[in-house]
Design a protein around this motif. Structure first.
Motif, PDB file in Angstrom:
ATOM      1  N   GLU A  63      56.638   7.509  39.850  1.00 37.22           N
ATOM      2  CA  GLU A  63      56.149   9.034  40.172  1.00 37.22           C
ATOM      3  C   GLU A  63      54.984   9.330  39.183  1.00 37.22           C
ATOM      4  OE1 GLU A  63      58.862   9.560  36.810  1.00 37.22           O
ATOM      5  OE2 GLU A  63      59.140   8.273  38.682  1.00 37.22           O
ATOM      6  N   LEU A  64      55.174   8.682  38.071  1.00 38.71           N
ATOM      7  CA  LEU A  64      53.822   8.825  37.169  1.00 38.71           C
ATOM      8  C   LEU A  64      52.675   7.866  37.291  1.00 38.71           C
ATOM      9  CD1 LEU A  64      55.434   9.384  33.527  1.00 38.71           C
ATOM     10  CD2 LEU A  64      54.699  11.024  35.006  1.00 38.71           C
ATOM     11  N   GLU A 119      51.756   7.469  40.366  1.00 39.45           N
ATOM     12  CA  GLU A 119      50.994   8.043  41.353  1.00 39.45           C
ATOM     13  C   GLU A 119      50.611   9.196  41.029  1.00 39.45           C
ATOM     14  OE1 GLU A 119      49.363   8.772  44.751  1.00 39.45           O
ATOM     15  OE2 GLU A 119      50.255   7.199  44.354  1.00 39.45           O
ATOM     16  N   SER A 120      51.151  10.155  40.190  1.00 36.73           N
ATOM     17  CA  SER A 120      50.623  11.363  39.901  1.00 36.73           C
ATOM     18  C   SER A 120      49.647  11.449  38.676  1.00 36.73           C
ATOM     19  CB  SER A 120      51.806  12.304  39.501  1.00 36.73           C
ATOM     20  OG  SER A 120      52.453  11.819  38.391  1.00 36.73           O
ATOM     21  N   GLU A 121      49.711  10.581  37.751  1.00 37.07           N
ATOM     22  CA  GLU A 121      48.902  10.571  36.705  1.00 37.07           C
ATOM     23  C   GLU A 121      47.897   9.360  36.638  1.00 37.07           C
ATOM     24  OE1 GLU A 121      51.878  12.812  33.572  1.00 37.07           O
ATOM     25  OE2 GLU A 121      51.290  10.802  33.049  1.00 37.07           O
ATOM     26  N   SER A 177      46.816   7.379  39.913  1.00 40.96           N
ATOM     27  CA  SER A 177      46.881   7.152  41.290  1.00 40.96           C
ATOM     28  C   SER A 177      45.453   6.208  41.506  1.00 40.96           C
ATOM     29  CB  SER A 177      46.728   8.335  42.195  1.00 40.96           C
ATOM     30  OG  SER A 177      45.299   8.894  42.107  1.00 40.96           O
ATOM     31  N   PRO A 180      55.918  12.076  30.934  1.00 40.73           N
ATOM     32  CA  PRO A 180      54.818  12.612  31.660  1.00 40.73           C
ATOM     33  C   PRO A 180      53.900  12.988  30.347  1.00 40.73           C
ATOM     34  CG  PRO A 180      56.910  13.694  32.310  1.00 40.73           C
ATOM     35  CD  PRO A 180      57.234  12.851  31.327  1.00 40.73           C
ATOM     36  N   SER A 213      42.910  15.724  35.795  1.00 39.41           N
ATOM     37  CA  SER A 213      43.679  16.533  36.905  1.00 39.41           C
ATOM     38  C   SER A 213      42.737  17.447  38.061  1.00 39.41           C
ATOM     39  CB  SER A 213      44.665  17.810  36.050  1.00 39.41           C
ATOM     40  OG  SER A 213      43.981  18.774  35.591  1.00 39.41           O
TER      41      SER A 213
END
Length: 284
Positions: free
Chosen positions: A53-54, A56-58, A60, A98, A160
């Motif tokens: 998940e990281l 993809e989110s941090e 990508s 995270p 971000s």
């Protein structure tokens, strides 16, 4: 050299992405990632295993495609080097947490709170301005590794914003408050590695002329270039006064003193509080 001048002046050279093409580029980048030998992407594969998940989110694919103007090969290798550096800097115990104050930065808040590295706004071209003043961090209390983690974190916060992913960042590195003993080539090299692997393109590095050293440019310029890595050297511009930065789209007279120090220290404390609250809300 012309391209570097364009970067410094904020002339838009970014790839104007179309939504209907975006997924195609992401797929092509994924194909490039699969071509990279396993021995070259061990940490990336570990990240996919421990914290997909990281990834993809941090980190990508799209973030790195934007950094490299949708050059799929460069973006793929950068993503791999991002995780290599992240594990190297944070260690395997925190690299897959995270990138937040209570996550990967949980043991380095004191270094972050010194304010040696701060986001102080955006310039006329929409690029984030990062202010760097290393002497704020006491080397007896804040090790190089903690400083590098802070660079990682600040770059992550800036990244971000999708607009910043496209436009990049500029760095004001204040050497006026440094003495010669503060110059640390190992720190400069490590910082360069973090920035190169990071998710954002650096569009310029601006240094105030260190007049307090009472040395002519012919002496201090080679010293600074020795301390800074090759990556930073080609983007460096010296300036004599804060007003000179307006040529590059930065109006900072209300934010920086004539010695390029930040005027309102309390603003960063408030930013930290707000950032911690944002991260806590997001975690929920």
């Amino acid at each position: 050299r012309e391209l570097i001048d364009q970067e410094l002046k904020g002339i838009d050279s970014t790839f104007h992405e179309r939504e209907d093409e975006r997924e195609l580029f992401i797929r092509h980048m994924q194909e490039e990632l699969e071509k990279i030998p396993l021995k070259e992407k061990i940490e990336y594969e570990q990240a996919l295993m421990h914290a997909p998940e990281l990834v993809e989110s941090e980190s990508s694919n799209l973030i790195f495609l934007r950094k490299h103007n949708f050059d799929v090969t460069a973006a793929a290798w950068n993503l791999v080097s991002y995780w290599t550096q992240r594990v190297k800097v944070f260690g395997s115990d925190k690299a897959f947490l995270p990138m937040t104050i209570r996550g990967a930065m949980q043991d380095d808040f004191e270094t972050l709170a010194t304010g040696f590295l701060q986001i102080i706004g955006t310039d006329d071209h929409g690029r984030v301005i990062i202010h760097h003043e290393k002497p704020k961090a006491d080397p007896q209390l804040h090790h190089r590794s903690s400083l590098w983690k802070t660079w990682f974190y600040i770059l992550h916060v800036a990244a971000s914003d999708p607009n910043i992913q496209k436009r990049g960042i500029v760095v004001i590195s204040n050497f006026i408050t440094c003495s010669m003993k503060d110059l640390d080539r190992l720190y400069g090299k490590g910082t360069s590695n973090v920035c190169c692997a990071g998710p954002l393109r650096i569009k310029g590095v601006h240094l105030p002329t260190p007049s307090s050293w009472m040395l002519p440019p012919s002496v201090y310029t080679p010293v600074l270039l020795f301390v800074l890595s090759k990556v930073f050297r080609i983007l460096i511009k010296f300036y004599d006064s804060v007003e000179d930065l307006e040529y590059y789209g930065m109006s900072l007279s209300d934010i920086l003193t004539p010695r390029s120090q930040i005027k309102e220290a309390g603003n960063f404390e408030r930013w930290l509080d707000d950032q911690a609250q944002r991260e806590e809300t997001f975690d929920r």
